[in-house]
Design a protein around this motif. Sequence first.
Motif, PDB file in Angstrom:
ATOM      1  N   GLN A 150       0.831  -1.210   0.000  1.00 35.96           N
ATOM      2  CA  GLN A 150       0.000   0.000   0.000  1.00 35.96           C
ATOM      3  C   GLN A 150       0.862   1.254   0.000  1.00 35.96           C
ATOM      4  N   ASP A 151       2.074   1.147  -0.539  1.00 37.29           N
ATOM      5  CA  ASP A 151       2.913   2.342  -0.591  1.00 37.29           C
ATOM      6  C   ASP A 151       2.281   3.364  -1.531  1.00 37.29           C
ATOM      7  N   PRO A 152       2.084   4.595  -1.079  1.00 35.45           N
ATOM      8  CA  PRO A 152       1.579   5.635  -1.981  1.00 35.45           C
ATOM      9  C   PRO A 152       2.646   6.030  -3.004  1.00 35.45           C
ATOM     10  N   LEU A 153       2.225   6.696  -4.068  1.00 30.52           N
ATOM     11  CA  LEU A 153       3.161   7.081  -5.131  1.00 30.52           C
ATOM     12  C   LEU A 153       4.283   7.974  -4.605  1.00 30.52           C
ATOM     13  N   VAL A 154       3.994   8.781  -3.615  1.00 26.25           N
ATOM     14  CA  VAL A 154       4.998   9.733  -3.110  1.00 26.25           C
ATOM     15  C   VAL A 154       6.233   9.018  -2.551  1.00 26.25           C
ATOM     16  N   THR A 155       6.101   7.716  -2.233  1.00 23.98           N
ATOM     17  CA  THR A 155       7.267   6.966  -1.742  1.00 23.98           C
ATOM     18  C   THR A 155       8.294   6.745  -2.858  1.00 23.98           C
ATOM     19  N   LYS A 156       7.883   6.963  -4.117  1.00 22.81           N
ATOM     20  CA  LYS A 156       8.828   6.837  -5.238  1.00 22.81           C
ATOM     21  C   LYS A 156       9.472   8.179  -5.606  1.00 22.81           C
ATOM     22  N   GLY A 157       9.057   9.245  -4.947  1.00 25.79           N
ATOM     23  CA  GLY A 157       9.629  10.560  -5.229  1.00 25.79           C
ATOM     24  C   GLY A 157       8.726  11.637  -4.662  1.00 25.79           C
ATOM     25  N   THR A 158       9.318  12.583  -3.948  1.00 27.22           N
ATOM     26  CA  THR A 158       8.486  13.570  -3.242  1.00 27.22           C
ATOM     27  C   THR A 158       7.805  14.548  -4.196  1.00 27.22           C
ATOM     28  N   SER A 159       8.267  14.616  -5.455  1.00 24.81           N
ATOM     29  CA  SER A 159       7.628  15.556  -6.388  1.00 24.81           C
ATOM     30  C   SER A 159       6.565  14.859  -7.248  1.00 24.81           C
ATOM     31  N   LEU A 160       6.263  13.590  -6.943  1.00 20.70           N
ATOM     32  CA  LEU A 160       5.291  12.850  -7.756  1.00 20.70           C
ATOM     33  C   LEU A 160       3.860  13.033  -7.242  1.00 20.70           C
ATOM     34  N   VAL A 161       2.969  13.364  -8.163  1.00 19.34           N
ATOM     35  CA  VAL A 161       1.547  13.550  -7.836  1.00 19.34           C
ATOM     36  C   VAL A 161       0.750  12.485  -8.595  1.00 19.34           C
ATOM     37  N   PRO A 162      -0.093  11.705  -7.915  1.00 19.76           N
ATOM     38  CA  PRO A 162      -0.862  10.667  -8.621  1.00 19.76           C
ATOM     39  C   PRO A 162      -1.998  11.254  -9.454  1.00 19.76           C
ATOM     40  N   LEU A 163      -2.054  10.869 -10.728  1.00 24.13           N
ATOM     41  CA  LEU A 163      -3.187  11.239 -11.589  1.00 24.13           C
ATOM     42  C   LEU A 163      -4.149  10.065 -11.695  1.00 24.13           C
ATOM     43  N   LEU A 164      -3.607   8.866 -11.896  1.00 26.91           N
ATOM     44  CA  LEU A 164      -4.394   7.634 -11.957  1.00 26.91           C
ATOM     45  C   LEU A 164      -3.666   6.551 -11.183  1.00 26.91           C
ATOM     46  N   GLY A 165      -4.377   5.843 -10.346  1.00 24.42           N
ATOM     47  CA  GLY A 165      -3.792   4.698  -9.659  1.00 24.42           C
ATOM     48  C   GLY A 165      -4.679   3.490  -9.875  1.00 24.42           C
ATOM     49  N   ILE A 166      -4.103   2.393 -10.332  1.00 29.44           N
ATOM     50  CA  ILE A 166      -4.881   1.167 -10.532  1.00 29.44           C
ATOM     51  C   ILE A 166      -4.448   0.144  -9.486  1.00 29.44           C
ATOM     52  N   ASP A 167      -5.423  -0.291  -8.723  1.00 32.40           N
ATOM     53  CA  ASP A 167      -5.211  -1.261  -7.649  1.00 32.40           C
ATOM     54  C   ASP A 167      -5.044  -2.645  -8.279  1.00 32.40           C
ATOM     55  N   VAL A 168      -3.877  -3.275  -8.088  1.00 32.99           N
ATOM     56  CA  VAL A 168      -3.699  -4.625  -8.635  1.00 32.99           C
ATOM     57  C   VAL A 168      -3.602  -5.681  -7.524  1.00 32.99           C
ATOM     58  N   TRP A 169      -4.133  -5.342  -6.358  1.00 33.42           N
ATOM     59  CA  TRP A 169      -4.315  -6.379  -5.339  1.00 33.42           C
ATOM     60  C   TRP A 169      -5.393  -7.354  -5.831  1.00 33.42           C
ATOM     61  N   GLU A 170      -5.283  -8.608  -5.468  1.00 30.06           N
ATOM     62  CA  GLU A 170      -6.302  -9.580  -5.904  1.00 30.06           C
ATOM     63  C   GLU A 170      -7.700  -9.194  -5.439  1.00 30.06           C
ATOM     64  N   HIS A 171      -7.801  -8.525  -4.286  1.00 31.73           N
ATOM     65  CA  HIS A 171      -9.143  -8.178  -3.794  1.00 31.73           C
ATOM     66  C   HIS A 171      -9.865  -7.228  -4.752  1.00 31.73           C
ATOM     67  N   ALA A 172      -9.131  -6.590  -5.662  1.00 31.81           N
ATOM     68  CA  ALA A 172      -9.731  -5.637  -6.609  1.00 31.81           C
ATOM     69  C   ALA A 172     -10.366  -6.333  -7.803  1.00 31.81           C
ATOM     70  N   TYR A 173     -10.049  -7.632  -8.018  1.00 30.43           N
ATOM     71  CA  TYR A 173     -10.542  -8.257  -9.252  1.00 30.43           C
ATOM     72  C   TYR A 173     -10.858  -9.750  -9.131  1.00 30.43           C
ATOM     73  N   TYR A 174     -10.411 -10.429  -8.082  1.00 37.98           N
ATOM     74  CA  TYR A 174     -10.421 -11.892  -8.088  1.00 37.98           C
ATOM     75  C   TYR A 174     -11.831 -12.491  -8.220  1.00 37.98           C
ATOM     76  N   LEU A 175     -12.824 -11.910  -7.552  1.00 37.63           N
ATOM     77  CA  LEU A 175     -14.184 -12.473  -7.599  1.00 37.63           C
ATOM     78  C   LEU A 175     -14.734 -12.529  -9.015  1.00 37.63           C
ATOM     79  N   GLN A 176     -14.286 -11.629  -9.867  1.00 37.67           N
ATOM     80  CA  GLN A 176     -14.793 -11.558 -11.242  1.00 37.67           C
ATOM     81  C   GLN A 176     -13.806 -12.132 -12.260  1.00 37.67           C
ATOM     82  N   TYR A 177     -12.538 -11.859 -12.062  1.00 34.09           N
ATOM     83  CA  TYR A 177     -11.535 -12.211 -13.072  1.00 34.09           C
ATOM     84  C   TYR A 177     -10.650 -13.380 -12.654  1.00 34.09           C
TER      85      TYR A 177
END
Length: 231
Positions: free
Chosen positions: A175-202
Amino acid sequence: MALRSLLTRKTLTLGGNPQFIALGLRGLKTFTLPDLPYDYGALEPAISGEIMQLHHQKHHQTYITNYNKALEQLDQAMNKGDASTVVKLQSAIKFNGGGHVNHSIFWNNLAPIHEGGGEPPKGSLGWAIDTHFGSMEALIQKMNAEGAALQGSGWVWLGLDKEFKKLVVETTANQDPLVTKGTSLVPLLGIDVWEHAYYLQYKNVRPDYLKNIWKVLNWKYASEVYEKECP
Ligand SMILES: [Fe+2]
């Protein structure tokens, strides 16, 4: 003592946000689950209503519950001057606080098709994507490839590097936010790729989830963040 003063000062500045609830006399704030801006079933068939409900009510709520618990323990440890416990709590705060931050962005990154979900960005963000990645299709391919290749659980992001005024694709673990990759980074789109985001369907086919999520991505939200951060 410096950490305590800093935390108190920072949390007090967040008083206008309805997601915060004051706790105790020192002004420490806890969090509550934000409402989704659409119904649970509104993203079907790309993402099922069952997934959205569980994801929001159970998973996001659990991050908030555990984050609040860790904040209360941190408050107590600081009051006691218990440095060992303050340090011990950092990983729980990062994981659960990150879970809350990331999911709060994620809900706004999605929109039903009849409300513009999946419509490509117009204006300056559309130009920036063409400039940095060649085309929207190239960006989608890059994010899908990096999201599919991410080992374990995490996120794939389209971000703005405010310092260099350029778009970047990044992945973060857990669950690291994007800012952990650089303090000047601002998230525009984030896609959750944890299994809980898709497993029941996919089931285990993460690439199919990644392929379909673009049909309900809210580029209007991403454009608003981009134009605010990069006028
Ligand atoms: Fe999630």
